[in-house]
Design a protein around this motif. Structure first.
Motif, mmCIF file in Angstrom:
data_model
loop_
_atom_site.group_PDB
_atom_site.id
_atom_site.type_symbol
_atom_site.label_atom_id
_atom_site.label_comp_id
_atom_site.label_asym_id
_atom_site.label_seq_id
_atom_site.Cartn_x
_atom_site.Cartn_y
_atom_site.Cartn_z
ATOM 1 N N ARG A 375 -25.218 -3.762 -19.270
ATOM 2 C CA ARG A 375 -24.730 -4.759 -18.321
ATOM 3 C C ARG A 375 -25.225 -6.164 -18.660
ATOM 4 N N THR A 376 -25.944 -6.295 -19.758
ATOM 5 C CA THR A 376 -26.579 -7.585 -20.064
ATOM 6 C C THR A 376 -25.806 -8.398 -21.088
ATOM 7 N N ARG A 377 -24.530 -8.171 -21.211
ATOM 8 C CA ARG A 377 -23.788 -8.959 -22.189
ATOM 9 C C ARG A 377 -23.703 -10.409 -21.718
ATOM 10 N N LEU A 378 -23.763 -11.329 -22.664
ATOM 11 C CA LEU A 378 -23.847 -12.744 -22.333
ATOM 12 C C LEU A 378 -22.653 -13.553 -22.813
ATOM 13 N N LEU A 379 -22.039 -13.133 -23.865
ATOM 14 C CA LEU A 379 -21.046 -13.989 -24.528
ATOM 15 C C LEU A 379 -19.620 -13.484 -24.416
ATOM 16 N N MET A 380 -19.380 -12.364 -23.760
ATOM 17 C CA MET A 380 -18.030 -11.797 -23.742
ATOM 18 C C MET A 380 -17.222 -12.189 -22.510
ATOM 19 N N ASP A 381 -17.857 -12.475 -21.393
ATOM 20 C CA ASP A 381 -17.102 -12.821 -20.195
ATOM 21 C C ASP A 381 -16.300 -14.101 -20.433
ATOM 22 N N GLY A 382 -15.028 -14.031 -20.114
ATOM 23 C CA GLY A 382 -14.139 -15.158 -20.338
ATOM 24 C C GLY A 382 -13.452 -15.132 -21.678
ATOM 25 N N VAL A 383 -13.874 -14.219 -22.559
ATOM 26 C CA VAL A 383 -13.238 -14.086 -23.872
ATOM 27 C C VAL A 383 -11.954 -13.276 -23.721
ATOM 28 N N VAL A 384 -10.884 -13.753 -24.359
ATOM 29 C CA VAL A 384 -9.637 -12.991 -24.419
ATOM 30 C C VAL A 384 -9.511 -12.429 -25.826
ATOM 31 N N GLU A 385 -9.332 -11.116 -25.910
ATOM 32 C CA GLU A 385 -9.139 -10.463 -27.206
ATOM 33 C C GLU A 385 -7.700 -9.991 -27.326
ATOM 34 N N ILE A 386 -7.253 -9.880 -28.559
ATOM 35 C CA ILE A 386 -5.899 -9.436 -28.816
ATOM 36 C C ILE A 386 -5.903 -8.325 -29.848
ATOM 37 N N ALA A 387 -5.033 -7.359 -29.662
ATOM 38 C CA ALA A 387 -4.826 -6.280 -30.635
ATOM 39 C C ALA A 387 -3.346 -5.943 -30.627
ATOM 40 N N TRP A 388 -2.897 -5.308 -31.690
ATOM 41 C CA TRP A 388 -1.479 -4.984 -31.803
ATOM 42 C C TRP A 388 -1.303 -3.476 -31.967
ATOM 43 N N TYR A 389 -0.272 -2.978 -31.317
ATOM 44 C CA TYR A 389 0.155 -1.608 -31.607
ATOM 45 C C TYR A 389 1.238 -1.700 -32.673
ATOM 46 N N LEU A 390 1.078 -0.912 -33.750
ATOM 47 C CA LEU A 390 1.998 -0.956 -34.883
ATOM 48 C C LEU A 390 2.640 0.411 -35.069
ATOM 49 N N PRO A 391 3.947 0.526 -34.812
ATOM 50 C CA PRO A 391 4.613 1.824 -34.958
ATOM 51 C C PRO A 391 4.807 2.193 -36.424
ATOM 52 N N SER A 392 4.903 3.486 -36.686
ATOM 53 C CA SER A 392 5.079 3.985 -38.058
ATOM 54 C C SER A 392 6.489 4.462 -38.336
#
Length: 1747
Positions: A375-392
């Motif tokens: 629960r002690t994370r300091l730098l991730m709140d407010g960060v937006v991450e992106i990932a992609w789903y890639l079909p085969s």
């Protein structure tokens, strides 16, 4: 309100012209306080001050600057309204890139008249401006982690400044991070272990990430195994269960959250490292940072630059079921996007649920249940991450097309700006709520989402759902789903189904690049360097706008392509000459190659390339890096669509071809024998049709392959074009204008800078299959200038195409070899990996040079000479590497055997050429690397396969080997590594296999460990190896060609060392000789013992032997050198012994001469005593008489004539020589006198050594079998030439052996020489069965020999006469004795007279000593400069240069050439003598200074000797013993000056010098007189040109001749070129750098007068034959000339396809002279090719390649 003395820390930023707006206010912030701070900020701005950041705010992007202070109770602070929590736009950017942030600490009381609204006024957003933000961030960051942090109060959702600053300090991130920090070879990058402290976390994370280990963020401190804490008190366990635990009041430090490590490294990285991090995260199938709140600036950063290199491929399935492939940069890809965020605190993990939607088996997003989470994370709140789903493209796909998933971490109500951005851009929103509560302030936002047209899913994590169907549609495109009481799998299925449905209905798409337009975001691409690099790349790409990628290379890269490929083919054809007239064929091909270069140059350098080169030349290093990155990105964008289409078409055609092949096989081989018989005739048309169709489709496939190659366009093609521009321009440099030369001369430097920057450099052009040697060599030369000639360890890789070689190297060293789909490596590329300073001591080299290659058995080469290409490539790559990784992919036995066969051949060739690279087999994609039994079995099978294939290869290579271990040191247990498969699942969604990454780290550690036992090679040596290997591969016989080139190169270096060793030995012996000669001359040494000379040389010899041992044991080429070690040690010992013997002989002669001269010296001594007494008495008599009328000079002259006459009355006068008369007289007695006079008058004897034909000197014998042709055979002509040279050399030795120093000249010497010449000629005649030598030959040879030795005889007699002629002696003494007479006449004391006489007698010994010193000094100087500072071959080049540049009559020039060709040793000696004379004529300040210093040293030695003699005075009968003084004085100078003539020539009578009582005065007189003499010598010897050659005891020329001409003088049996080996009886083959055309020696075609113009270096590459002799019936191919035996067996003649301009120019320049000399013609088969006539003298000299 807080008082003014309470400290308040406020973060503000002054960026550009406007003040940064606050974005969020802490719930405890006073409006009045904030307003006062803003007013102060405006005041500071008005006054011209800059605000500096003293601290930073942790929160979402768009957060307000936080005012933190130590104040009173929070209940006294005004409340902040919900409206004031809204996110404000960040519209401010820096105006100037050099502005820095300011620093302010507030101490004053806030004013009370500020309106609340002023705080939230938002001006109009400005346009984005380029910034230098990262540099500024770094400075603020250092303040953050290094400064003192005050105690602050923070919002519960924000980390305190102290805690966050402490995080960076705990991680050791105190400086800006760069790629170099993690890519260089350092201890931490090699040793794979868990971090032992927090400061190792960041480095461990990066090292694992670089190796594609997706477990890289699951790192923690290795605390070791610890037992659980025990609270056992002995009580019952059940009762203890209810006992309340004791609370530890000391708070333990929280562990660092894994994502904090990742984000901290990311935030501290420079843009290029950030790009590397994001690219590697993408390859690990991790989510990427999309929006990042900067702790340094408080702004929301959009790291678009970091994602520029991310390309993804997938297969899209449309509604009709059609599958199409996509390969796009994700920055430009338009996809749907689903945004996930939460409002409030929820019980379920949003990120975990997202992972189940994308990839159930992989944690794409880090969540609360991942290892290490806290629960002690300091730098991730407010960060937006992106990932992609890639079909085969399969039925199991969750979604039919690519879908982007964005995840806003933390409570989105605190990060309104991020939430606003992602929801507005999303194709669909998914919001997580704990439960529905209308009173919750967040429901207002949910309400807006429900009213929006964007599809929405509301996920309730804690809400009780009464409806059985937890997923329900609550409106059009709006859904609600509950999680409570449901398993995650069902929820995931429901969510996928709804998302898939909603996305199919929406047309809204998302594109990363479009986010750059959002004003609230701080774009990382807006720094000036990036903008300038991008602008430059875009400007360059404008030329390609709306162009077809398949045609741009042909349009804009004109220097490569067909012209370059044609040149490469011609260059290979040059090695395969088949014509009967090979020189004409060779000239034709070279002419065609030159025409190709002219065609290349006919194309102007394209605008595209001019821009590319111009930007590389003008941009700063950082801008250049951005430019190259942007160029690569934009080029990939430019070609991606076209390549994707071609790949799809290629795949389709390939499938059709495979189907047709199968059908064709079915028609050819139908089942059942009856079917074959019954249907054969009926199937014929069908079979024919199928065959034609198959050929058509295969042809179409080939066209597509060419189209694919044409459309492939990357940075490597731009670099290749630079190389071809350089090579083409350089090859045509004769016609180049100066500005054109300047335009291309800097290209190699640009190439070297690109390579140093970390980009791969093309070593072999994969399209042409050729190494551009000129370009590669030039780039490596420039790299040496930049880095220094560093040592590199060359690591190369070989393997089947698409077997993961480049991927492995990139993961191992963090390199940038191309690995994207459709971009397999073509050719070979090299890249540098730096070794850290702390590792250099262990590794003994500075860089690892990694060489990546195209795959063997490439599909593009199908149908071509694949085997030859693969063998060529494998041999080249294995030869280059200190270590080669043999990459085997999968477990296909056929593929494995193919590559092993190729590799074994390559290693076998390396063994033959004495290269010993090591190898490691890397067996990739093994399904079960954990099964030990399976691994052991695999190793056993591999060993068996290697041994079997070795036996087969040994037969082909004609090499004795029974197992693979006979070819290369190989341990199947240690040298075979098994790798897990790369992907953990099926691409495109599969992450890399962690076992693969672990295998990468293990083999990297193993490679570094092995490399630590190797020395590596210098870059210059690598350059030579590239050249030798490639040239050898072009030749038909690689092993001989490379071995010869390699050994010659190594041997040349050894010769330079040998020359240095021998000079050290020789110069030491010269010093020893000087000392010994002085002792002999002084009479202190009467016998010379050999052991005494050996003792004098012992130290020098010992040092040389140590140097030899060190060189042979530690040089990089020690494996090649070892074959010569014993021979060179013996040669040094022989030289040492020869020098000892020669010195002893000379010293023995000196002792003998000294002994013979004793009587003469006694007579001279008596004579001098008499003269001294006469002069003294005459002076005293005249003085006593006091007759002033008599002139003293006249009186002395009169008396001197009488004295001289009396002294020489009985002495025989030495006659002047008339050697010519004696020669003619004695030859007339031995031979016929008229014949002698006739031959002398004809003067034909002068050219006997350079005669083209000796037929007139012989009479042919008749054979009993047939009438013999009345002409000499070529080999007989050579025998006569050899006889002439031999007689000349023997005669010189004989003359030097005569006792000239003692007896002078005697006519008997001439008679002795004449009889010896006749004897040698008679002996030679007896050995010849086919001809007799005429008497005319003996006479001409005798006249020629005497003509040569007469100057030597005259010189030796002159020296004897000067030393022994009494008349000359008396004449020289007149001035000396007049001075004595004059001194006494003027009343000088005896001390003054004797002092002056001593100094006068010292003048000649001092002068001679200077001459001895200067001889050695001049030789040493000349050895340090061309042409004498290299080996024997280098000296040869300078001699050829001097011949080409000689002035004068053309016939005289030609005669000098003939002397060089026919009497090379004589010409060499002449060249050395002339070089010495020329050197002595030059100004030489160093020599003048050395002479001055030496004379001053001798002056000090003499004065010291006089002082020491005075100190040792003794008295005899009360008088000073003057003789004792003189003896002491002379003995003190023995080693310095030798025979000073004082003790032996100045004979002193005690009676005469009784008046000498003050010996201190004598010393003072000596000082005064000696100073004058030394001054006179300084003036007379102020220039080297003042030195007379006949005064040297041993002339500098003689010393250098002995040093350089003690070598091999064997001549090539074909062309007559002289072996350039520096040892006389050397081991191994004879070699020469520049062979000649056979016509120079008069070689011609049989039964014709047509010259043969062929070069033997060209003949050995042809199939032409030769006969060892004219009467031999056997013939041998030139390429197998050794088989002819005899003199042919020891000549190593390598093919040489260089232009050989020197001798071609010579033939054209002296064509008429050669035709007249040999009586042959350059016509018919011997016609001079027109190409030869274009060479001029400058070309000839340039071709010698003199450094």
């Amino acid at each position: 309100m807080a008082s003014t003395d309470q400290k308040q820390v406020v973060v503000w930023e002054q960026l550009g012209e406007t003040q940064q707006e606050q974005e969020r206010v802490d719930s405890t912030l006073s409006v009045v306080q904030a307003t006062e701070e803003r007013r102060k900020a405006r005041r500071w701005k008005r006054d011209g001050h800059m605000w500096k950041r003293h601290t930073w705010i942790r929160g979402g992007a768009g957060n307000l600057t936080e005012v933190q202070k130590q104040a009173g109770p929070t209940q006294d602070k005004p409340r902040i309204t919900q409206h004031q929590h809204r996110l404000r736009k960040d519209y401010q950017h820096e105006k100037k890139h050099h502005q820095n942030y300011g620093l302010l600490s507030a101490h004053s009381r806030f004013g009370e008249d500020t309106s609340t609204e002023e705080l939230y006024q938002v001006p109009t957003p400005k346009h984005h401006r380029p910034t230098q933000q990262h540099d500024q961030d770094c400075g603020v960051f250092q303040q953050l982690v290094g400064g003192t942090v005050m105690d602050v109060q923070t919002n519960k959702d924000q980390p305190s400044l102290q805690v966050t600053g402490n995080l960076f300090h705990r991680l050791g991130l105190e400086n800006k991070l760069t790629r170099t920090d993690f890519l260089e070879i350092s201890p931490s990058s090699v040793h794979n272990r868990e971090p032992s402290n927090e400061k190792e976390l960041a480095h461990t994370f990066m090292q694992r990430l670089l190796t594609l280990d997706y477990k890289s963020r699951n790192i923690s401190i290795n605390a070791g195994s610890t037992a659980p804490k025990s609270e056992h008190t002995g009580a019952d366990a059940y009762n203890a269960l209810f006992t309340k635990r004791t609370v530890n009041t000391e708070r333990k430090q929280d562990p660092i959250h894994p994502m904090d490590v990742q984000m901290a490294v990311f935030l501290c990285a420079d843009p290029f490292l950030q790009q590397t991090i994001v690219t590697k995260l993408s390859q690990c199938q991790y989510a990427l940072p999309l929006l990042v709140p900067s702790p340094f600036t408080g702004k929301i950063e959009f790291p678009l630059w970091t994602m520029r290199q991310i390309n993804k491929s997938w297969k899209r399935t449309d509604t009709s079921g059609h599958v199409s492939s996509k390969l796009l940069p994700m920055c430009t890809a338009e996809t749907t996007m689903v945004a996930f965020f939460r409002l409030g605190s929820v019980s379920s993990s949003k990120s975990q649920l997202m992972n189940s939607l994308i990839n159930e088996k992989h944690n794409t997003f880090f969540h609360r249940h991942c290892p290490g989470s806290s629960r002690t994370r300091l730098l991730m709140d407010g960060v937006v991450e992106i990932a992609w789903y890639l079909p085969s493209g399969k039925s199991t796909d969750h979604f039919p097309d690519c879908v982007a998933f964005c995840n806003l971490h933390g409570d989105s109500s605190n990060y309104v700006t991020q939430r606003k951005i992602v929801t507005e851009m999303a194709s669909m929103n998914v919001v997580f709520l704990p439960k529905l509560d209308e009173n919750d302030n967040n429901m207002e936002f949910v309400k807006r989402l429900c009213k929006s047209s964007t599809p929405l899913i509301v996920v309730l994590t804690d809400e009780e759902e009464d409806d059985e169907d937890a997923m329900c549609e609550i409106g059009e495109g709006k859904f609600r789903v509950g999680l409570r009481g449901r398993n995650q799998s069902d929820v995931s299925d429901d969510l996928r189904r709804v998302i898939k449905f909603c996305l199919s209905k929406t047309s809204k798409t998302f594109r990363l690049e479009n986010m750059a337009e959002i004003s609230e975001l701080s774009l990382d691409e807006l720094n000036l360097d990036c903008q300038r690099g991008k602008e430059a790349a875009q400007n360059m790409m404008e030329f390609l706008e709306r162009k077809d990628p398949s045609t741009v290379k042909e349009t804009y890269l004109c220097y490569q392509g067909q012209l370059w490929h044609a040149w490469c083919q011609k260059n290979k054809d040059l090695r395969r000459l088949t014509s009967s007239n090979i020189e004409m064929e060779k000239s034709r091909i070279q002419h065609e190659m030159r025409e190709i270069r002219e065609k290349q140059q006919a194309h102007d350098i394209s605008d595209l390339m001019q821009d590319f080169v111009g930007y590389l030349d003008s941009l700063s290093p950082n801008e250049k890096m951005y430019f190259l990155k942007w160029s690569s990105i934009l080029l990939d964008e430019f070609t991606s669509d076209k390549l994707c289409d071609i790949h799809q078409e290629y795949d389709s055609k390939w499938t059709q071809v495979l189907a047709l092949k199968k059908k064709h096989e079915d028609v050819e081989n139908p089942k059942g024998e009856q079917s074959i018989i019954g249907k054969s005739s009926n199937n014929f048309p069908l079979k024919h049709e199928k065959t034609d169709q198959l050929k058509t489709e295969q042809s179409n496939l080939d066209k597509l392959s060419k189209k694919l190659n044409a459309a492939t366009f990357g940075l490597e093609h731009m670099h290749r074009e630079m190389g071809q521009i350089y090579e083409a321009s350089l090859s045509m440099n004769r016609g180049m204008r100066k500005k054109d030369t300047e335009a291309i001369s800097h290209l190699p430097k640009l190439g070297a800078e690109i390579m140093r920057s970390g980009f791969p450099m093309e070593l072999m052009d994969g399209d042409a299959g050729h190494v551009p040697l000129v370009w590669v060599s030039a780039v490596l030369d420039e790299l040496i200038k930049i880095l220094g000639d560093q040592r590199v360890f060359v690591l190369s890789v070989l393997g089947i195409q698409s077997s993961g070689k480049s991927t492995m190297l990139n993961a191992m060293f963090g390199l940038q070899f191309a690995v994207s789909a459709g971009r397999c490596t073509r050719g070979a590329f090299m890249q540098l990996v730096k070794v850290s300073e702390e590792m250099k001591a262990e590794l003994k080299f500075d860089y690892i040079l990694v060489v990546d290659t195209e795959g063997l058995r490439a599909l593009e080469l199908t149908g071509k000479d694949t085997i030859h290409h693969d063998n060529e490539l494998a041999t080249f790559i294995v030869g280059l590497g200190n270590m080669t990784l043999i990459n085997i992919f999968g477990e296909n036995p056929a593929e494995m055997q193919d590559i092993l066969q190729i590799v074994i051949h390559a290693f076998m060739r390396m063994k033959k050429v004495r290269l010993n690279p090591s190898c490691v087999f890397v067996h990739q994609n093994v399904s079960d690397v954990a099964a030990r039994e399976k691994i052991m079995e695999g190793r056993r099978r591999l060993q068996e396969t290697l041994d079997h294939r070795t036996l087969l290869a040994a037969k082909e290579e004609v090499y004795e080997a029974e197992c693979f271990g006979d070819v290369i040191a190989f341990d199947v247990q240690q040298d075979v590594k098994y790798f897990a498969q790369l992907w953990e699942g099926s691409p495109p969604m599969a992450p890399p296999n962690p076992s693969y990454s672990e295998n990468i780290r293990e083999i990297k550690k193993d490679i570094i460990s092995r490399a630590s036992h190797m020395n590596g090679i210098k870059i210059s040596q690598f350059k030579i190896k590239v050249k030798n290997l490639w040239n050898a591969l072009l030749n038909e016989n690689f092993v001989f060609s490379f071995k010869n080139a390699q050994e010659i190169s190594v041997y040349r270096k050894l010769e330079e060392q040998y020359e240095s060793w021998t000079w050290t030995l020789r110069s030491a012996m010269l010093s020893t000789e000087d000392k010994m000669f002085n002792r002999v001359a002084s009479g202190t040494l009467e016998t010379i013992e050999r052991l005494e000379l050996i003792k004098e040389m012992a130290d020098t010899m010992e040092n040389i032997q140590k140097a030899i041992k060190l060189y042979f044991e530690e040089d990089i080429d020690k494996e090649t050198l070892i074959q010569w070690k014993s021979k060179f040690e013996k040669q040094i010992q022989h030289l040492h012994d020869d020098l000892i013997n020669e010195a002893k002989r000379k010293l023995d002669d000196s002792v003998k001469q000294t002994s013979i001269r004793k009587e003469m010296d006694k007579q001279v001594s008596d004579c001098e005593r008499t003269l001294f007494e006469m002069c003294k008495n005459l002076a005293l008599t005249l003085k006593e008489n006091g007759n002033s009328k008599k002139v003293p000079e006249a009186e002395f002259a009169s008396m001197w004539q009488k004295w001289a006459s009396d002294l020489t009355k009985y002495a025989p006068k030495l006659k002047d020589l008339d050697i010519s008369k004696d020669v003619i007289c004695i030859l007339g007695e031995i031979h016929e006198r008229p014949l002698v006079h006739l031959r002398q008058d004809s003067c034909e004897y002068k050219s006997i050594s350079t005669a083209g034909n000796y037929s007139k000197y012989v009479s042919m014998k008749k054979s009993s079998l047939s009438l013999w042709d009345q002409s000499l055979k070529p080999e007989q002509q050579n025998l006569i030439k050899d006889l002439i040279c031999k007689v000349s050399e023997e005669t010189k030795k004989k003359v030097n052996s005569f006792p000239f120093p003692v007896q002078g000249y005697n006519p008997s010497y001439i008679q002795d020489i004449a009889r010896d010449i006749r004897r040698q000629v008679q002996t030679f005649g007896l050995s010849q069965k086919s001809f007799d030598l005429k008497r005319m030959f003996v006479v001409d040879l005798s006249l020629y020999v005497f003509d040569n030795v007469s100057p030597l005889i005259a010189e030796l007699h002159r020296k004897f006469k000067e030393s022994n002629d009494p008349f000359l002696y008396v004449d020289k003494k007149e001035i000396e004795y007049f001075k004595i007479f004059q001194n006494y006449w003027q009343g000088a004391t005896s001390a003054a007279v004797i002092g002056e006489q001593i100094c006068h007698r010292l003048k000649q010994p001092i002068k001679q000593s200077v001459y001895n010193m200067v001889a050695t000094f001049v030789c040493g100087q000349m050895r340090g400069k061309p042409p004498f500072n290299g080996n024997r071959a280098d000296l040869e080049k300078h001699i050829l240069k001097s011949l080409a540049e000689q002035k004068g009559n053309k016939n005289e020039k030609f005669q000098n050439y003939l002397k060089y060709i026919y009497s090379p040793k004589s010409h060499f000696e002449q060249f050395i003598e002339e070089s010495v004379q020329e050197f002595m004529r030059r100004e030489n300040p160093q020599a003048v200074a050395a002479i001055k210093q030496y004379l001053e040293e001798k002056e000090r030695n003499v004065i010291s000797a006089a002082t020491m003699a005075t100190d040792s005075l003794s008295y005899v009968n009360g008088c000073v013993d003057m003789k004792t003084w003189m003896t002491h004085f002379a003995n003190n100078l023995v080693d310095e000056l030798g025979n000073t003539s004082i003790h032996t020539r100045v004979h002193i009578s005690t009676d005469d010098f009784k008046d000498i009582t003050d010996y201190d005065l004598l010393v003072e007189v000596i000082k005064k007189e000696l100073s004058e003499i030394v001054g006179e010598l300084k003036r007379n010897l102020s220039k080297l040109s003042s030195f007379r050659m006949d005064t040297f005891r041993e002339r500098p020329g003689e010393i250098l001749i002995k040093h350089f001409c003690r070598c091999c003088w064997e001549q090539c049996p074909f062309c007559g070129a002289v072996c350039t080996n520096s040892q006389k009886d050397h081991a191994g083959d004879h070699n020469v750098d520049f062979h000649r055309s056979l016509g120079l020696n008069g070689r011609h075609y049989k039964d014709s007068t047509e010259f043969s113009i062929d070069f033997c270096t060209t003949l050995v590459a042809s199939d032409k034959l030769f006969s060892p002799s004219s009467d031999s019936e056997r013939t041998f191919p030139y390429k197998e000339h050794r088989r002819a035996g005899g003199m042919f067996a020891r000549w190593g003649i390598s093919t040489d396809f260089s232009e050989l301009a020197y001798w071609k120019w010579f033939i054209c320049e002296f064509q008429e002279n050669l035709e007249n000399h040999h009586n042959k013609m350059f016509c018919g088969r011997g016609r001079i090719p027109d190409e030869w006539k274009y060479y001029n003298q400058l070309d000839a000299v340039a071709s010698l390649d003199i450094n």
